[in-house]
Design an enzyme around this catalytic site. Structure first.
Site, PDB file in Angstrom:
ATOM      1  N   PHE A 147       1.008  -1.225   0.048  1.00 53.18           N
ATOM      2  CA  PHE A 147       0.229   0.101   0.054  1.00 53.18           C
ATOM      3  C   PHE A 147       0.827   1.509  -0.162  1.00 53.18           C
ATOM      4  CE2 PHE A 147      -2.163  -3.220   1.972  1.00 53.18           C
ATOM      5  CZ  PHE A 147      -3.726  -3.351   1.481  1.00 53.18           C
ATOM      6  N   GLU A 150       3.918   6.287  -2.889  1.00 50.42           N
ATOM      7  CA  GLU A 150       5.006   7.421  -4.054  1.00 50.42           C
ATOM      8  C   GLU A 150       5.593   8.506  -2.838  1.00 50.42           C
ATOM      9  OE1 GLU A 150       5.540   7.236  -8.199  1.00 50.42           O
ATOM     10  OE2 GLU A 150       4.792   5.567  -8.103  1.00 50.42           O
ATOM     11  N   GLY A 251      -8.799  19.246  -6.800  1.00 46.51           N
ATOM     12  CA  GLY A 251      -8.105  20.057  -7.300  1.00 46.51           C
ATOM     13  C   GLY A 251      -8.252  19.093  -8.996  1.00 46.51           C
ATOM     14  N   GLY A 255      -3.819  10.457 -10.385  1.00 44.85           N
ATOM     15  CA  GLY A 255      -2.813  10.330 -11.436  1.00 44.85           C
ATOM     16  C   GLY A 255      -1.761   9.576 -10.881  1.00 44.85           C
ATOM     17  N   CYS A 258      -0.710   3.839 -10.394  1.00 46.36           N
ATOM     18  CA  CYS A 258      -1.773   3.179  -9.742  1.00 46.36           C
ATOM     19  C   CYS A 258      -2.847   3.122  -9.542  1.00 46.36           C
ATOM     20  CB  CYS A 258      -1.034   3.083  -8.093  1.00 46.36           C
ATOM     21  SG  CYS A 258       0.269   2.179  -7.712  1.00 46.36           S
ATOM     22  N   LYS A 261      -4.960   3.272 -13.412  1.00 41.73           N
ATOM     23  CA  LYS A 261      -5.409   2.009 -13.943  1.00 41.73           C
ATOM     24  C   LYS A 261      -5.852   0.831 -12.711  1.00 41.73           C
ATOM     25  CE  LYS A 261      -0.453   0.144 -12.160  1.00 41.73           C
ATOM     26  NZ  LYS A 261      -0.830  -0.549 -11.453  1.00 41.73           N
ATOM     27  N   LYS A 321       2.130  14.141  -8.446  1.00 37.08           N
ATOM     28  CA  LYS A 321       1.886  14.182  -6.534  1.00 37.08           C
ATOM     29  C   LYS A 321       3.691  14.958  -6.690  1.00 37.08           C
ATOM     30  CE  LYS A 321       2.871  10.793  -4.190  1.00 37.08           C
ATOM     31  NZ  LYS A 321       1.706   9.834  -2.982  1.00 37.08           N
TER      32      LYS A 321
HETATM   33  N1  LIG Z   1       4.533   2.604  -6.752  1.00 38.27           N
HETATM   34  C1  LIG Z   1       4.072   2.200  -6.541  1.00 38.27           C
HETATM   35  O1  LIG Z   1       3.659   3.807  -5.504  1.00 38.27           O
HETATM   36  C2  LIG Z   1       3.206   1.322  -6.324  1.00 38.27           C
HETATM   37  C3  LIG Z   1       2.438   0.939  -4.243  1.00 38.27           C
HETATM   38  C4  LIG Z   1       1.978   0.055  -4.100  1.00 38.27           C
HETATM   39  C5  LIG Z   1       1.931  -0.827  -5.044  1.00 38.27           C
HETATM   40  N2  LIG Z   1       2.419  -0.841  -6.790  1.00 38.27           N
HETATM   41  C6  LIG Z   1       2.401  -2.151  -7.336  1.00 38.27           C
HETATM   42  O2  LIG Z   1       3.547  -2.513  -7.598  1.00 38.27           O
HETATM   43  C7  LIG Z   1       4.189  -3.003  -8.982  1.00 38.27           C
HETATM   44  C8  LIG Z   1       6.109  -2.274  -9.701  1.00 38.27           C
HETATM   45  O3  LIG Z   1       5.429  -0.675  -9.151  1.00 38.27           O
HETATM   46  P1  LIG Z   1       6.210   0.413  -9.735  1.00 38.27           P
HETATM   47  O4  LIG Z   1       5.475   0.915  -9.609  1.00 38.27           O
HETATM   48  O5  LIG Z   1       7.504  -0.002  -8.729  1.00 38.27           O
HETATM   49  O6  LIG Z   1       6.849  -0.476 -11.130  1.00 38.27           O
HETATM   50  P2  LIG Z   1       8.343   0.437 -12.060  1.00 38.27           P
HETATM   51  O7  LIG Z   1       7.558   0.140 -13.645  1.00 38.27           O
HETATM   52  O8  LIG Z   1       9.172   1.089 -11.550  1.00 38.27           O
HETATM   53  O9  LIG Z   1       8.879  -1.368 -11.989  1.00 38.27           O
HETATM   54  C9  LIG Z   1       9.008  -2.492 -12.516  1.00 38.27           C
HETATM   55  C10 LIG Z   1       9.958  -3.135 -12.349  1.00 38.27           C
HETATM   56  O10 LIG Z   1      10.193  -4.595 -12.960  1.00 38.27           O
HETATM   57  C11 LIG Z   1      10.855  -5.152 -13.740  1.00 38.27           C
HETATM   58  N3  LIG Z   1      10.793  -6.324 -14.697  1.00 38.27           N
HETATM   59  C12 LIG Z   1       9.917  -5.893 -16.074  1.00 38.27           C
HETATM   60  N4  LIG Z   1       9.854  -6.704 -16.490  1.00 38.27           N
HETATM   61  C13 LIG Z   1      10.596  -8.056 -15.689  1.00 38.27           C
HETATM   62  C14 LIG Z   1      11.127  -9.398 -15.321  1.00 38.27           C
HETATM   63  N5  LIG Z   1      10.180  -9.865 -16.040  1.00 38.27           N
HETATM   64  N6  LIG Z   1      12.561  -9.914 -14.352  1.00 38.27           N
HETATM   65  C15 LIG Z   1      12.822  -8.684 -13.462  1.00 38.27           C
HETATM   66  N7  LIG Z   1      12.201  -7.584 -13.588  1.00 38.27           N
HETATM   67  C16 LIG Z   1      11.259  -6.815 -14.399  1.00 38.27           C
HETATM   68  C17 LIG Z   1      11.455  -3.314 -14.125  1.00 38.27           C
HETATM   69  O11 LIG Z   1      12.629  -3.648 -14.882  1.00 38.27           O
HETATM   70  C18 LIG Z   1      11.044  -2.291 -13.857  1.00 38.27           C
HETATM   71  O12 LIG Z   1      12.287  -1.694 -12.732  1.00 38.27           O
HETATM   72  C19 LIG Z   1       2.853  -3.008  -9.647  1.00 38.27           C
HETATM   73  O13 LIG Z   1       1.888  -4.105  -9.905  1.00 38.27           O
HETATM   74  C20 LIG Z   1       2.094  -1.535  -8.723  1.00 38.27           C
HETATM   75  O14 LIG Z   1       0.757  -1.273  -9.515  1.00 38.27           O
HETATM   76  C21 LIG Z   1       3.029   0.480  -6.963  1.00 38.27           C
END
Ligand SMILES: NC(=O)c1ccc[n+]([C@@H]2O[C@H](COP(=O)([O-])OP(=O)(O)OC[C@H]3O[C@@H](n4cnc5c(N)ncnc54)[C@H](O)[C@@H]3O)[C@@H](O)[C@H]2O)c1
Length: 431
Positions: A147, A150, A251, A255, A258, A261, A321
């Protein structure tokens, strides 16, 4: 021996998770297919901006507990618990989540697993893991939704509001309890459940937050028609303990990588489950959010006398943000590019997201500071509420612009102060 942790996919979520796990005292190996990313992390340099992450990475690397690799074989040999943190972007032409990164991960990792371990990933991967991992070695799946926000990723990982463990065995539960022992000792609630509930908790949490944001933005539309002030309305609602003020800031809307989508994927999932009607309201939540962007463009056009042609617009903010350089589905960049497309010449500044914005929108002009972005502008647009922009001095800004007009896309400025300095001030939901 405490469990050894691998984190596969060291993007925004994974790098933060890996560094925090090392901070909690575990030996951690981060694995990603992107060599440049891995190289940066090995040197303690994340390729994205996340406050507090760099020192944590540095500490983990220096302690010898944290390392990074591109090798799945190393991951399989190393880990007792494998967190799969790869991306789940929207599938092309559909609301559904594209699970190809997750599946590729399982396909690469599972056949190499030779000892009892926990693979923490999406519930629907259970069958794939069971089919691909060698029989008799005890690879098991758990679903531990993340949860983190960023901009607060380190705090949210080290001190989560709750930990949800979707598990099918006492052993899996025990391993996750061990991983989160420190937050649990601080009193963090630990909820043990089945896979289906764990998945829905994450989707429902995002849906609720998005709904709250779009609710107040719908109120902003009504306030405009009724000549009321949505910021006062939001404050009054927020004082109600049953409602609370979090996520109730009117506001430009939400976006990022997360929320947008995830709510669409949730709509698709409900459709697949045959209960599409139950989440029909989320389509409206999404539509309200989209209207925030177009209404901001409309406000800007109005302040410029009905047309963007021949006008210079200084844009403050590109990140979705403050506290992040993430521009995925950024409302700020969406508005900036729309304004430019409609004929204005945009000059943009963001404290953290300049490189990402330049790559995605090479046609915009970029400035090195807030004041330079506003120089000679006929209109200033505040689109991401960085503290630096909140603190902007309207007297100083007035000296550099061609015309004192500002659209406050985040209701972040004090209108009285800006008006007193001679600015025409407009914001969504304020009469
Ligand atoms: N960013 C957030 O705040 C957040 C918060 C909660 C949950 N999530 C979830 O976490 C997941 C990741 O989000 P993110 O924002 O870190 O995405 P991101 O795109 O920043 O990171 C994904 C990483 O996975 C790597 N990758 C892709 N395919 C791969 C493979 N086959 N083997 C090894 N590495 C591989 C990519 O190179 C990339 O570095 C998503 O499902 C997202 O919904 C994100």
């Amino acid at each position: 021996m405490p469990p050894r942790v691998t984190v596969v996919g060291t993007g925004h979520l994974g790098a933060s998770h890996a560094a925090c796990m090392a901070e909690l005292g575990f030996e951690v190996l981060g694995v990603d297919s992107d060599e440049m990313l891995v190289d940066g992390l090995r040197h303690g340099e994340p390729t994205f901006y996340e406050p507090d992450l760099a020192p944590l990475l540095r500490r983990g690397l220096d302690s010898g507990r944290l390392s990074f690799s591109t090798s799945y074989q190393r991951a399989a040999d190393f880990g007792d618990v494998h967190f799969l943190c790869v991306g789940t972007p929207p599938a092309t032409g559909s609301y559904r989540a594209d699970l190809s990164q997750v599946n590729a991960c399982i396909d690469a990792l599972a056949p190499l697993l030779r000892r009892p371990c926990l693979v923490v990933t999406a519930a629907e991967c259970a069958r794939r893991l069971a089919e691909l991992s060698p029989a008799g070695h005890g690879a098991e799946l758990a679903w531990n939704p993340e949860f983190l926000r960023e901009g607060c990723a380190v705090r949210d990982t080290l001190h989560p509001d709750r930990v949800v463990a979707g598990v099918t065995s006492a052993r899996a539960e025990a391993m996750l309890r061990e991983i989160y022992a420190r937050p649990l000792a601080e009193g963090t609630p630990f909820l043990v459940t089945d896979f289906a509930t764990a998945e829905l908790v994450k989707a429902a949490a995002n849906a609720f937050l998005a709904t709250k944001i779009s609710f107040i933005n719908a109120m902003a539309e009504v306030c405009e028609a009724a000549h009321a002030d949505v910021t006062v309305l939001a404050a009054a609602l927020g004082h109600d303990a049953r409602i609370g003020s979090a996520s109730l800031r009117p506001g430009l809307g939400f976006g990022g990588g997360c929320l947008p989508k995830d709510i669409r994927a949730f709509i698709a999932r409900a459709g697949d489950l045959g209960v599409g009607q139950s989440l029909a309201f989320l389509r409206e939540v999404d539509a309200i959010n989209g209207r925030c962007r177009s209404r901001t463009v409309d406000l800007a056009r109005e302040l410029l006398g009905g047309s963007f042609g021949g006008h210079r617009v200084g844009v403050l903010g590109a990140a979705f943000k403050p506290g992040s350089d993430d521009i995925r589905d950024s409302p700020a960049l969406d508005v900036a590019t729309a304004v430019q497309r409609l004929g204005a010449q945009v000059t943009l500044y963001d404290p953290a997201a300049m490189d990402n914005a330049r790559r995605q929108c090479p046609d915009l002009k970029y400035a090195d500071s807030m004041v330079e972005a506003a120089r000679d502008a006929h209109l200033v647009l505040l689109l991401t509420e960085w503290q630096e922009f909140r603190d902007a001095d309207p007297e100083i800004m007035a000296k550099v612009v061609a015309q004192r007009a500002v659209v406050d896309g985040r209701n972040a400025l004090d209108p009285a102060r800006w008006r007193a300095a001679g600015w025409r001030y407009r914001a969504l939901g304020r009469g």
